[in-house]
Design a protein around this motif. Structure first.
Motif, mmCIF file in Angstrom:
data_model
loop_
_atom_site.group_PDB
_atom_site.id
_atom_site.type_symbol
_atom_site.label_atom_id
_atom_site.label_comp_id
_atom_site.label_asym_id
_atom_site.label_seq_id
_atom_site.Cartn_x
_atom_site.Cartn_y
_atom_site.Cartn_z
ATOM 1 N N ALA A 59 -14.616 0.416 6.406
ATOM 2 C CA ALA A 59 -13.898 1.010 5.290
ATOM 3 C C ALA A 59 -14.716 2.170 4.734
ATOM 4 N N GLU A 110 0.853 -1.197 0.000
ATOM 5 C CA GLU A 110 0.000 0.000 0.000
ATOM 6 C C GLU A 110 0.883 1.239 0.000
ATOM 7 N N PRO A 145 -10.169 -4.455 -1.169
ATOM 8 C CA PRO A 145 -9.894 -3.171 -0.506
ATOM 9 C C PRO A 145 -11.141 -2.445 -0.025
ATOM 10 N N HIS A 146 -12.325 -2.774 -0.564
ATOM 11 C CA HIS A 146 -13.547 -2.042 -0.199
ATOM 12 C C HIS A 146 -14.391 -2.774 0.832
ATOM 13 N N ARG A 151 -6.485 0.845 3.294
ATOM 14 C CA ARG A 151 -7.346 -0.166 2.699
ATOM 15 C C ARG A 151 -6.779 -1.578 2.796
#
Length: 634
Positions: free
Chosen positions: A633, A531, A616-617, A543
Motif C-alpha cells: 500500500a 471505495e 486501508p493503510h 485501498r
C-alpha cells in the motif's frame, strides 16, 4: 407457513373484490345446499287458482303456468344449476390437462396431430362447440354436461401446453430427464405441480362461463328436461309470458348473472393470492429498516446527479430485504463514472432507483436524491424522458420486437418534443446516423431482430440521444458482445459525452473497461459503495481489499498464461443474509474482530478518494487461487 398463508387469504378477502366475491359465493353455496330443503315442497306446489299471476305479496316474482311460485323455483334451481356447472368445469379441466400433456408422451407425429386438433377446436366459439357436441351426446342433462365439459377442454388444453412448454425448458426438468426420469413421471412430478396454480385460477373463472353455457343449452331446450329445472329452463318458461309478467324472466336471468359474477370475482381473488398481489406480504414485512448513517461527499453546485444514503428495499417472508443500503455519490456535468462489482452487488438496482424504475412492492428511500438540481421525486416523466437516457444490458429485450426500430426511436420525440410523425422519424434517422448505424434510413425501417447485437446497442444509445440527455446510464452495455464491438460501443459512449456534454454512469463487472473509459470508479459490494477513487491512480491508489482483489483478477496481455487464473475465494452474501460488520470480512485476509463487529463508513482518504475499510493503510496479503500475493500500500 400455514399462518402466513392464512393471513394472505384474509388480506385478499378484505379487499373490495375479495369481500364481494366471498359474500356472493357464500350466498350461492348456502342457497345450493339449503334451498331445496327449505323451499323444495313450496316450489313444487301447484295452485290452479294462481296460474300465470304477476308479482304479488304472496308471490313476489309471480307464478308459472301451473301456479307454482317463481321465487321459490328460482332459489331451488340454484343447486342443480351450480352443481351441473361445477361438474362440467371439472370434466373440462381434467380433459384439458390430459389433452395438454399427451403431446409430451405420445410419439412426435401423434403429438403434433393432437396439438393441431386442439388448436382448431380453440378457434371455434365455446357455445357453438357445445351445441355441436350436444347433438352428438344427446339431449338432456347428461349430454349437456358432457358437451359443455368437452367444449371447455380445448381452451384448458391450450393453456396446459403453453404453461408446460414454459416449465419444460427449466434446468430442474432437464436434470430430471438426464437422470432417467420417465415422461409420465416427469409430467406428474416436475411439470404439473408447477403449473397447478394458474390452472386453478382459470378453472374458477371458467366455472362462470360454464354456468352461462349450461343456462344457454337449457334455454334452447337441449339441456335440463322436465320435471327437473334449472335457471336456463326457468328463463325459457318466463320468456313465453314476458309481456304479461316480465319479472318471471328477470329472476332466473339475475340469478345467472349474480352466480357467474361470484365465480369470476372468486377467480380474481384467487389470482390475487396466487400472484401475491395483495398487501399481505408488505404488511408482514413490518416497518422499513432505518437507513444506516453514511458519510456523503460534498457535491459540486452544478452536479447533475446527487445521491445521499440511497436505500432500496423489498418485502420478504421474514421481513424487509435491503439489496442497496446507504449508497452515496454525485455525478458532475460531463463526468464519466464507472460502477463495478460482482453480480448481486446492487449496481443495476442503484441505476434503476436513480431512473425511477423500481416498481412496487420495492421501496426507494434516500436522504437526498436530486437530478439536475431538482428532487427526483418532483421531476415529471417528460423532464426525465428528455434529460436522462438509459442503455440496458440486453437491447433485444428493450426494443419492442413487433415495431420497427425507427418508429420506436421516433416515439420519444413525438411524446416529449411534440414533433409530427414525419419530423420525429427524420430525427430518428439522424440519431441512428449519429451513432454510426450504416444506411440509417433503411435500417430505421427494419425490426430489432434484423440488427446485430452491437448495432442494437448503438440504436439503444441513439434512442437516448433523441432528447438532450444530461446523464446517460449504461447498464452493462458491452455484455455478450465481442471485444471489437465492445470497443466500438465504448467509443460511442465517449463520443456522446464529448458531443452532447452528457455525463456517463457506466455499470460493468469488468474493472478494466471502467478504468479505461471513466474518470472515477465506484466499487460496490453487498449493496454498498466500499471505495470511490480516481481511475487514473489505479492500481496503486486502491485501498480496499475488495478493489485490490478485483484488480488482481483482471487479465491483460502481460498475464502469465501458464499460471492459474486468479479468483476471489468465497462468494458475496445474499441480500437477506448480510452479516454484521463489514460484509467482505468473510473473504478478506485482513479481517479483524472489529471488521466482523462494526461496519466501516465510507470516509475520505484523500481528495476525490473515499474508502470504507478499517485497514486501508495496512499491507494486504490477498489469497487468490490458493497463492499468496504481496500488495504494498502506498
Amino acid at each position: 407457513m400455514a399462518r402466513r398463508r392464512g393471513s394472505v387469504w384474509a388480506a385478499a378477502v378484505r379487499t373490495p373484490v375479495g369481500a364481494c366475491s366471498a359474500l356472493l359465493l357464500a350466498a350461492v353455496v348456502v342457497l345450493a345446499v339449503l334451498a331445496p330443503i327449505l323451499w323444495g315442497d313450496a316450489a313444487a306446489a301447484i295452485d290452479t287458482d294462481a296460474i300465470g299471476q304477476g308479482p304479488s305479496g304472496a308471490h313476489p316474482f309471480g307464478t308459472d303456468s301451473l301456479g307454482r311460485d317463481l321465487l321459490f323455483r328460482t332459489l331451488v334451481a340454484t343447486r342443480l344449476s351450480i352443481g351441473l356447472a361445477v361438474l362440467a368445469t371439472a370434466i373440462g379441466v381434467v380433459a384439458g390437462v390430459v389433452l395438454g400433456t399427451l403431446p409430451a408422451v405420445l410419439p412426435r407425429w401423434a403429438g403434433r396431430l393432437l396439438t393441431a386438433v386442439v388448436n382448431i377446436a380453440v378457434a371455434f366459439p365455446g357455445l357453438l362447440l357445445a351445441l355441436f357436441l350436444a347433438v352428438i351426446f344427446g339431449v338432456g342433462t347428461q349430454g349437456a354436461v358432457l358437451a359443455i365439459g368437452f367444449a371447455v377442454a380445448p381452451a384448458f388444453a391450450r393453456l396446459v401446453q403453453t404453461l408446460s412448454a414454459s416449465v419444460s425448458g427449466r434446468d430442474f426438468v432437464a436434470a430430471a430427464r438426464v437422470s432417467g426420469v420417465g415422461r409420465i413421471r416427469l409430467l406428474a412430478r416436475h411439470v404439473l405441480p408447477n403449473i397447478g396454480e394458474p390452472l386453478v385460477v382459470n378453472a374458477t373463472i371458467g366455472a362462470g362461463s360454464a354456468l352461462l353455457a349450461f343456462a344457454g343449452l337449457s334455454f334452447l331446450g337441449i339441456g335440463v328436461q322436465a320435471p327437473d329445472y334449472d335457471w336456463g329452463r326457468l328463463l325459457r318458461e318466463g320468456l313465453d309470458g314476458i309481456y304479461v309478467n316480465p319479472v318471471a324472466a328477470l329472476a332466473p336471468c339475475a340469478a345467472v348473472v349474480l352466480a357467474g359474477l361470484s365465480f369470476n370475482l372468486a377467480g380474481e381473488t384467487v389470482a390475487a393470492v396466487v400472484g401475491l398481489r395483495t398487501r399481505a406480504t408488505r404488511r408482514a414485512a413490518g416497518p422499513l429498516p432505518a437507513p444506516r448513517p453514511s458519510a456523503a461527499e460534498t457535491p459540486d453546485a452544478g452536479a447533475v446527479l446527487v445521491v445521499e444514503n440511497l436505500q432500496v428495499a423489498f418485502p420478504g417472508p421474514g421481513g424487509w430485504i435491503v439489496p442497496v443500503r446507504g449508497v452515496s455519490f454525485s455525478v458532475r456535468a460531463g463526468e464519466a463514472i464507472g460502477v463495478v462489482g460482482e453480480s448481486g452487488s446492487g449496481k443495476s438496482l442503484t441505476a434503476l432507483a436513480v431512473s425511477r424504475l423500481i416498481e412496487a412492492p420495492g421501496v426507494v428511500t434516500a436522504d437526498r436524491l436530486e437530478f439536475g438540481g431538482k428532487p427526483l421525486a418532483d421531476a415529471s416523466d417528460r423532464e426525465l424522458g428528455t434529460a436522462l437516457a438509459m442503455v440496458f444490458q440486453d437491447p433485444m429485450t428493450s426494443f419492442n420486437p413487433a415495431r420497427r426500430v425507427g418508429r420506436q426511436l421516433a416515439e420519444v420525440s413525438e411524446q416529449h418534443h411534440g414533433l409530427s410523425r414525419r419530423q420525429a422519424f427524420a430525427r430518428a434517422v439522424d440519431r441512428l446516423a449519429a451513432v454510426r448505424v450504416p444506411a440509417a434510413a433503411r435500417r430505421a425501417r427494419q425490426y430489432p431482430h434484423e440488427f446485430s447485437g452491437g448495432m442494437r446497442q448503438r440504436a439503444m444509445i441513439g434512442m437516448g440521444l433523441m432528447g438532450e440527455p444530461k446523464l446517460v446510464i449504461a447498464d452493462e452495455p458491452t455484455t455478450a458482445l465481442d471485444v471489437t464491438v465492445q470497443r466500438q460501443v465504448l467509443r460511442l459512449l465517449a463520443r456522446t459525452r464529448e458531443t452532447e456534454g452528457a455525463a456517463i454512469l457506466l455499470i460493468s463487472h469488468d474493472i478494466a473497461v471502467v478504468s479505461q473509459t471513466c474518470e472515477r470508479m465506484l466499487v460496490m459490494y453487498a449493496g454498498r459503495v466500499v471505495e470511490d477513487l480516481p481511475t487514473a491512480a489505479l492500481p496503486d491508489a486502491a485501498r480496499h481489499p475488495y478493489t485490490r482483489a478485483l484488480l488482481a483478477t483482471t487479465v491483460d496481455l502481460e498475464t502469465d498464461r501458464e499460471a492459474a487464473l486468479a479468483v476471489i475465494p468465497g462468494r458475496p452474501p445474499e441480500p437477506d443474509q448480510v452479516p454484521p460488520g463489514c460484509a467482505f470480512a468473510a473473504r478478506c485476509p485482513l479481517a479483524s474482530d472489529r471488521c466482523r463487529a462494526e461496519d466501516p463508513v465510507l470516509a475520505p482518504m484523500a481528495h476525490g478518494h473515499r474508502v470504507a475499510c478499517w485497514h486501508p493503510h495496512e499491507t494486504a496479503v490477498t489469497v487468490l487461487s490458493g497463492q499468496s500475493r504481496e500488495e504494498g500500500a502506498a
